[in-house]
Design a protein around this motif. Structure first.
Motif, short mmCIF file in Angstrom:
data_model
loop_
_atom_site.label_atom_id
_atom_site.label_comp_id
_atom_site.label_asym_id
_atom_site.label_seq_id
_atom_site.Cartn_x
_atom_site.Cartn_y
_atom_site.Cartn_z
N ILE A 231 -41.82 -34.96 -56.05
CA ILE A 231 -42.09 -34.66 -54.65
C ILE A 231 -40.77 -34.57 -53.88
N ILE A 232 -40.53 -33.45 -53.22
CA ILE A 232 -39.28 -33.26 -52.49
C ILE A 232 -39.49 -33.19 -50.98
N ALA A 233 -40.74 -33.07 -50.54
CA ALA A 233 -40.99 -33.01 -49.10
C ALA A 233 -42.44 -33.37 -48.83
N VAL A 241 -43.89 -28.79 -44.04
CA VAL A 241 -43.40 -28.95 -45.41
C VAL A 241 -42.65 -27.69 -45.85
N GLU A 242 -43.17 -26.52 -45.52
CA GLU A 242 -42.50 -25.27 -45.90
C GLU A 242 -41.12 -25.17 -45.27
N LYS A 243 -40.97 -25.61 -44.01
CA LYS A 243 -39.66 -25.60 -43.36
C LYS A 243 -38.69 -26.54 -44.06
N ALA A 244 -39.20 -27.70 -44.49
CA ALA A 244 -38.34 -28.66 -45.19
C ALA A 244 -37.88 -28.09 -46.53
N VAL A 245 -38.78 -27.40 -47.23
CA VAL A 245 -38.41 -26.78 -48.51
C VAL A 245 -37.32 -25.74 -48.30
N ALA A 246 -37.45 -24.94 -47.23
CA ALA A 246 -36.46 -23.90 -46.94
C ALA A 246 -35.09 -24.49 -46.67
N TYR A 258 -44.43 -26.09 -55.72
CA TYR A 258 -45.88 -26.13 -55.57
C TYR A 258 -46.22 -27.03 -54.40
N ILE A 259 -46.98 -26.52 -53.47
CA ILE A 259 -47.38 -27.27 -52.28
C ILE A 259 -48.87 -27.60 -52.36
#
Length: 263
Positions: A231-233, A241-246, A258-259
Motif C-alpha cells: 500500500i503506497i497511498a 488517492v489518485e493525486k497521491a499516486v501521481a 491497483y486502487i
C-alpha cells in the motif's frame, strides 16, 4: 453383423453391433469420404456436407464439467486443455449427477454445433475436493485459452485468446498461479506490455488480503493504492488517492498501480 444395404437398416442392428460398426468407421475415417463420393443413398448436397464434416470427430476421454442452458461442457485431457460445448439433442443430462465425471465419448460436428454420436460411457468415479479444484482450474485455463468451443473443426490459431486473456486465466486462482508460474514469468519477460495486466490481477488478490487486515485494525471505509503488493497511498476519496499516486510515482509506474475501495 447383418449386411447393410440401406442406411435405415442400421435401426435393426443390436447396440453392440452398432458400436462395432462405429469403431470400424472411426479407425478408418477415410470411409466417410468414400461414402460421400459414392452417395449410395442419394443424399442431398446439404446432407452430404453434414456427413463429410464427421471427419472432424474427436474421440476420447473427457471430464463432464457442468450443464449450461445451451449445452453440456466437456473438458478434454490435452495440454493445454480445451473445453467443448456439446448439445445433447434428446439426451437427459439431468440423469448424470455428482459432477465432474469422467466419460468416454465421440464428439461430432452437426451444422454449426457439436453433438456426440449417440452414446457415451460414464465412469463410476467421484472426486475429492482437491481433485475437483484441479479439474476446475483446468477448465478455467481452457476458457482463458480458447473459450468454450462450440463448433468443429477447431483451429487454435484462429480461436486462441490474446496473451492478456491467457495471462488472466493463469492468474485466476492460487492453484493456477502455482502451476503456471514459469509460463507467467516467460510471458511477461517476452512482452513487458503485459505487466499492467499482471499488476491489476495481482492487485485484486492483494486487495482481498488488505481489506480483511484493514477491517481488523478498525478502518471501515476508504480508498487505497497498491503496487507490487504494497500500500503506497490511502484516503477518504478515490480522487485523493489518485493525486497521491501521481505525486509519488513516475508516469511509467502509475499504470502498475491497483486502487481499491474498502467499504
Amino acid at each position: 453383423m447383418q449386411n447393410l444395404s440401406h442406411y435405415k437398416d442400421i435401426f435393426d442392428q443390436d447396440p453392440e453391433e452398432i458400436e462395432r460398426l462405429k469403431e470400424r468407421l472411426y479407425s478408418d475415417p477415410g470411409q466417410i469420404d468414400s461414402y460421400v463420393q459414392e452417395n449410395p443413398a442419394g443424399f442431398s448436397d446439404e446432407e452430404l456436407k453434414i456427413i463429410s464434416s464427421w471427419r472432424h470427430f474427436i474421440k476420447g476421454r473427457f471430464y463432464l464439467i457442468r450443464f449450461m442452458k445451451s449445452y453440456a461442457v466437456f473438458l478434454d485431457e490435452s495440454h493445454p486443455p480445451r473445453a467443448y460445448g456439446v448439445k445433447g439433442l434428446a439426451m437427459q443430462w439431468d440423469l448424470v449427477t455428482n459432477l465432474p465425471r469422467i466419460i468416454e465419448a465421440t464428439l461430432i460436428p452437426f451444422k454449426d454445433k457439436i453433438i456426440f454420436d449417440g452414446a457415451f460411457s460414464c465412469y463410476n468415479l467421484f472426486f475429492g475436493p482437491e481433485m475437483k479444484r484441479n479439474i476446475l482450474d483446468r477448465f478455467r485455463q481452457a476458457k482463458a485459452g480458447y473459450g468454450i468451443i462450440t463448433s468443429l473443426p477447431f483451429s487454435p490459431e484462429e480461436s486462441a485468446s490474446s496473451d492478456s486473456e491467457r495471462l488472466r486465466g493463469f492468474l485466476s486462482s492460487q492453484e493456477s498461479r502455482d502451476i503456471h508460474w514459469q509460463e507467467i514469468e516467460e510471458m511477461i519477460r517476452k512482452d513487458p506490455g503485459l505487466l499492467p495486466v499482471y499488476s491489476q490481477e495481482m492487485g485484486k488478490v492483494h486487495a482481498r488480503r488488505y481489506r480483511k487486515r484493514l477491517r481488523e485494525i478498525g478502518i471501515k471505509e476508504g480508498w487505497f493504492a497498491t503496487i507490487d503488493g504494497i500500500i503506497i497511498a490511502g484516503g477518504a476519496a478515490q480522487e485523493e488517492v489518485e493525486k497521491a499516486v501521481a505525486v509519488l510515482l513516475p508516469p511509467e509506474k502509475r499504470k502498475l498501480v491497483y486502487i481499491f475501495h474498502l467499504k
